[in-house]
Design a protein around this motif. Structure first.
Motif: not given
Length: 105
Positions: A74-89
């Motif tokens: 979703x992050x790579x192909x669909x442009x979804x959020x890549x926030x620090x908190x999301x990546x940490x989770x």
């Protein structure tokens, strides 16, 4: 061999989830067919792996890898959020999957 089946099933989980997103609520036939077919295959492979693996561990790894893969796609192909908190989770999910596998033996 059973862990390989779980890994393949998790990869297929990523495919079916993304296909269902693209199917636009089953209104597009080819993504819908791909989604349903890969979902069935993913379930079959997981069920075969469960013949020799504990259900709690195998299911948690299947779901964890699938969720991690779909979120990253979703992050790579669909442009979804890549926030620090999301990546940490997402990193915590990966740590959990590795920990479960490492302690299962």
């Amino acid at each position: 061999m059973a862990w390989i089946l779980v890994l393949i099933a998790a990869l297929l989980e990523i495919v079916w989830a993304l296909a269902l997103k693209v199917s636009d609520g089953f209104t597009k036939p080819w993504p819908s067919i791909l989604g349903v077919t890969t979902a069935i295959l993913s379930f079959v492979l997981l069920s075969l792996a469960l013949r020799s693996l504990p259900v709690g561990t195998a299911y948690a790894i299947w779901v964890g890898l699938g969720a991690l893969g779909v979120a990253l796609a979703g992050i790579v192909a669909l442009g979804e959020s890549a926030s620090t908190v999301r990546l940490a989770c997402l990193t915590l999910i990966l740590i959990g999957v590795v920990g479960l596998r490492a302690t299962e033996g």
